[in-house]
Motif scaffolding. Structure first.
Motif, PDB file in Angstrom:
ATOM      1  N   LEU A  54       0.825  -1.210   0.000  1.00 22.70           N
ATOM      2  CA  LEU A  54       0.000   0.000   0.000  1.00 22.70           C
ATOM      3  C   LEU A  54       0.861   1.264   0.000  1.00 22.70           C
ATOM      4  O   LEU A  54       1.868   1.340   0.696  1.00 22.70           O
ATOM      5  CB  LEU A  54      -0.922  -0.009   1.220  1.00 22.70           C
ATOM      6  N   THR A  55       0.444   2.257  -0.778  1.00 23.87           N
ATOM      7  CA  THR A  55       1.065   3.579  -0.787  1.00 23.87           C
ATOM      8  C   THR A  55      -0.036   4.619  -0.598  1.00 23.87           C
ATOM      9  O   THR A  55      -1.226   4.280  -0.645  1.00 23.87           O
ATOM     10  CB  THR A  55       1.775   3.862  -2.134  1.00 23.87           C
ATOM     11  N   ARG A  56       0.399   5.881  -0.409  1.00 23.94           N
ATOM     12  CA  ARG A  56      -0.597   6.954  -0.275  1.00 23.94           C
ATOM     13  C   ARG A  56      -1.481   7.020  -1.523  1.00 23.94           C
ATOM     14  O   ARG A  56      -2.671   7.297  -1.439  1.00 23.94           O
ATOM     15  CB  ARG A  56       0.098   8.315  -0.101  1.00 23.94           C
ATOM     16  N   ASN A  57      -0.866   6.762  -2.688  1.00 23.23           N
ATOM     17  CA  ASN A  57      -1.590   6.938  -3.951  1.00 23.23           C
ATOM     18  C   ASN A  57      -2.473   5.762  -4.346  1.00 23.23           C
ATOM     19  O   ASN A  57      -3.452   5.945  -5.052  1.00 23.23           O
ATOM     20  CB  ASN A  57      -0.605   7.221  -5.092  1.00 23.23           C
ATOM     21  N   ASN A  58      -2.096   4.546  -3.927  1.00 23.31           N
ATOM     22  CA  ASN A  58      -2.872   3.398  -4.428  1.00 23.31           C
ATOM     23  C   ASN A  58      -3.840   2.825  -3.392  1.00 23.31           C
ATOM     24  O   ASN A  58      -4.423   1.782  -3.622  1.00 23.31           O
ATOM     25  CB  ASN A  58      -1.920   2.305  -4.944  1.00 23.31           C
ATOM     26  N   SER A  59      -3.983   3.497  -2.253  1.00 20.52           N
ATOM     27  CA  SER A  59      -4.857   2.922  -1.223  1.00 20.52           C
ATOM     28  C   SER A  59      -5.849   3.960  -0.709  1.00 20.52           C
ATOM     29  O   SER A  59      -5.608   5.158  -0.808  1.00 20.52           O
ATOM     30  CB  SER A  59      -4.010   2.408  -0.049  1.00 20.52           C
ATOM     31  N   ASN A  60      -6.937   3.483  -0.170  1.00 24.69           N
ATOM     32  CA  ASN A  60      -7.868   4.379   0.520  1.00 24.69           C
ATOM     33  C   ASN A  60      -8.711   3.598   1.525  1.00 24.69           C
ATOM     34  O   ASN A  60      -8.521   2.394   1.705  1.00 24.69           O
ATOM     35  CB  ASN A  60      -8.725   5.179  -0.469  1.00 24.69           C
ATOM     36  N   THR A  61      -9.583   4.313   2.176  1.00 21.46           N
ATOM     37  CA  THR A  61     -10.362   3.706   3.248  1.00 21.46           C
ATOM     38  C   THR A  61     -11.591   2.989   2.705  1.00 21.46           C
ATOM     39  O   THR A  61     -12.333   3.542   1.899  1.00 21.46           O
ATOM     40  CB  THR A  61     -10.828   4.801   4.226  1.00 21.46           C
ATOM     41  N   GLU A  62     -11.765   1.781   3.146  1.00 28.67           N
ATOM     42  CA  GLU A  62     -12.947   0.996   2.780  1.00 28.67           C
ATOM     43  C   GLU A  62     -13.826   0.864   4.018  1.00 28.67           C
ATOM     44  O   GLU A  62     -13.316   0.631   5.129  1.00 28.67           O
ATOM     45  CB  GLU A  62     -12.488  -0.395   2.300  1.00 28.67           C
ATOM     46  N   HIS A  63     -15.114   1.055   3.837  1.00 25.01           N
ATOM     47  CA  HIS A  63     -16.038   0.782   4.941  1.00 25.01           C
ATOM     48  C   HIS A  63     -16.398  -0.691   4.892  1.00 25.01           C
ATOM     49  O   HIS A  63     -16.971  -1.156   3.904  1.00 25.01           O
ATOM     50  CB  HIS A  63     -17.299   1.641   4.824  1.00 25.01           C
ATOM     51  N   ILE A  64     -16.032  -1.413   5.913  1.00 25.64           N
ATOM     52  CA  ILE A  64     -16.274  -2.859   5.930  1.00 25.64           C
ATOM     53  C   ILE A  64     -17.780  -3.111   5.822  1.00 25.64           C
ATOM     54  O   ILE A  64     -18.233  -3.891   5.004  1.00 25.64           O
ATOM     55  CB  ILE A  64     -15.692  -3.487   7.216  1.00 25.64           C
ATOM     56  N   HIS A  65     -18.534  -2.439   6.662  1.00 26.18           N
ATOM     57  CA  HIS A  65     -19.989  -2.439   6.532  1.00 26.18           C
ATOM     58  C   HIS A  65     -20.319  -1.219   5.684  1.00 26.18           C
ATOM     59  O   HIS A  65     -20.183  -0.089   6.139  1.00 26.18           O
ATOM     60  CB  HIS A  65     -20.621  -2.358   7.928  1.00 26.18           C
ATOM     61  N   ASP A  66     -20.708  -1.435   4.428  1.00 32.31           N
ATOM     62  CA  ASP A  66     -20.914  -0.340   3.474  1.00 32.31           C
ATOM     63  C   ASP A  66     -21.862   0.723   3.998  1.00 32.31           C
ATOM     64  O   ASP A  66     -22.867   0.407   4.621  1.00 32.31           O
ATOM     65  CB  ASP A  66     -21.493  -0.893   2.170  1.00 32.31           C
ATOM     66  N   ARG A  67     -21.531   1.976   3.677  1.00 33.99           N
ATOM     67  CA  ARG A  67     -22.409   3.096   4.034  1.00 33.99           C
ATOM     68  C   ARG A  67     -23.789   2.897   3.392  1.00 33.99           C
ATOM     69  O   ARG A  67     -24.799   3.234   4.001  1.00 33.99           O
ATOM     70  CB  ARG A  67     -21.792   4.418   3.554  1.00 33.99           C
ATOM     71  N   ALA A  68     -23.802   2.347   2.190  1.00 31.39           N
ATOM     72  CA  ALA A  68     -25.073   2.141   1.479  1.00 31.39           C
ATOM     73  C   ALA A  68     -25.957   1.117   2.183  1.00 31.39           C
ATOM     74  O   ALA A  68     -27.137   0.980   1.867  1.00 31.39           O
ATOM     75  CB  ALA A  68     -24.813   1.697   0.046  1.00 31.39           C
ATOM     76  N   LEU A  69     -25.371   0.383   3.129  1.00 33.08           N
ATOM     77  CA  LEU A  69     -26.149  -0.598   3.888  1.00 33.08           C
ATOM     78  C   LEU A  69     -26.193  -0.216   5.369  1.00 33.08           C
ATOM     79  O   LEU A  69     -26.414  -1.064   6.231  1.00 33.08           O
ATOM     80  CB  LEU A  69     -25.564  -1.999   3.694  1.00 33.08           C
ATOM     81  N   GLY A  70     -25.944   1.065   5.636  1.00 31.50           N
ATOM     82  CA  GLY A  70     -26.097   1.558   7.005  1.00 31.50           C
ATOM     83  C   GLY A  70     -24.861   1.515   7.863  1.00 31.50           C
ATOM     84  O   GLY A  70     -24.926   1.744   9.066  1.00 31.50           O
TER      85      GLY A  70
END
Ligand code: ZN
Length: 320
Positions: A54-70
């Protein structure tokens, strides 16, 4: 297995159920913590799905429990993975559940929502391959990666949910550990030589080059302040299962920084307590943590360590 996971992740499922019943009304949460993102990158964190560094440019935050599902926007629901896998997770959701908003299909879609959420949680917490318990979701995700010509080589260690910076290990196979440990001891040299040296000295011997029984003698162990041991064990307690000693060394350096120290690593930290300069990392761990840390050689140059949890014993073979 699915039932066990449903039980383990009941709070997440309850949140999703509530969210979908409320027709998608969101709950607010905290912002992303950039310092933690940087820490993971500096520690050599890898994407838990594909294994990319992982680098600053190729990574980001994932919501394990998707925002679209609450899912909440809180650290405990976040993980840092590569951007491509993050997008692939979103595509998986849309391929498996259709287009949002998902409360429109509720409760008819609940069984799928549940399997998708559990796959998300299980892969984040137990590793990519654990996702096979949910074969439909797992196949969609892997097909997306393959169609993009991307490799799927999950790492042995990855950083877990963003709230505790814990390194998670996918290989916590005690039986394998014992077998390989004994193979190293009894498979490397003949029996006659082994009887003249202790296990610890033997391991020290193969750490450098060839063993020479004439030069192996007990090391002088300097008495150290208890805080020395406490810091190392505190850092190791943040690691779940086995960890490559080299990985742990870079992790420990960052741990020291987070505690307000300024040391180049484990050896320099040990020197500040009076431990001789000539001691290697593995010797330091052997001398000061004989009852707390296990080690295992993988080849001639790589050593894995882990917190000792039970009494060392010889595995018994199963009858065939
Ligand atoms: Zn990835």
């Amino acid at each position: 297995m699915m039932i066990e996971y449903e039980h383990e992740y009941t709070p997440m499922l309850a949140t999703a159920f509530g969210f979908l019943s409320r027709k998608g009304k969101k709950v607010n949460g905290s912002a992303i913590n950039q310092a933690k993102h940087d820490f993971i990158i500096a520690s050599g964190g890898c994407c838990l799905h594909c294994g990319t560094s992982l680098t600053r440019n190729n990574s980001n935050t994932e919501h394990i429990h998707d925002r679209a599902l609450g899912g909440h926007n809180k650290a405990g629901n976040k993980i840092i993975i590569c951007i491509d896998c993050n997008l692939a997770r979103n595509k998986t959701m849309q391929e498996y559940l259709g287009q949002p908003s998902y409360w429109r299909g509720f409760p008819g879609n609940w069984d799928r929502v549940k399997k998708y959420l559990l796959w998300n949680a299980v892969t984040a917490d137990k590793g990519h391959r654990a996702g096979r318990v949910f074969p439909e979701v797992h196949a969609i995700f892997e097909d997306i990666l393959r169609s993009e010509g991307r490799k799927i080589s999950p790492p042995k260690h990855w950083f877990g949910r963003d709230d505790n910076l814990t390194l998670i290990s996918s290989q916590n196979n005690k039986r394998g550990f014992f077998v390989r440990f004994f193979d190293k001891i009894f498979g490397y040299h003949n029996v006659e030589q082994q009887s003249t040296i202790s296990q610890a000295d033997y391991m020290v011997g193969i750490e450098t080059t060839e063993i020479d029984t004439q030069t192996v003698r007990p090391r002088k162990i300097v008495e150290v302040d208890e805080t020395f041991r406490r810091h190392i064990l505190d850092a190791l307690d943040k690691v779940d299962g086995e960890v490559n000693l080299a990985t742990f060394s870079s992790f420990f350096k960052l741990y020291l920084t987070s505690q307000g120290f300024n040391f180049k690593g484990l050896k320099q930290f040990a020197r500040s307590y009076g431990v001789p300069k000539s001691r290697t990392n593995i010797q330091i761990l052997q001398d000061y943590f004989p009852n707390e840390i296990d080690w295992r050689w993988d080849g001639q140059y790589t050593v894995f360590i882990q917190r000792k949890h039970e009494v060392f014993e010889v595995p018994h073979r199963e009858e065939e």
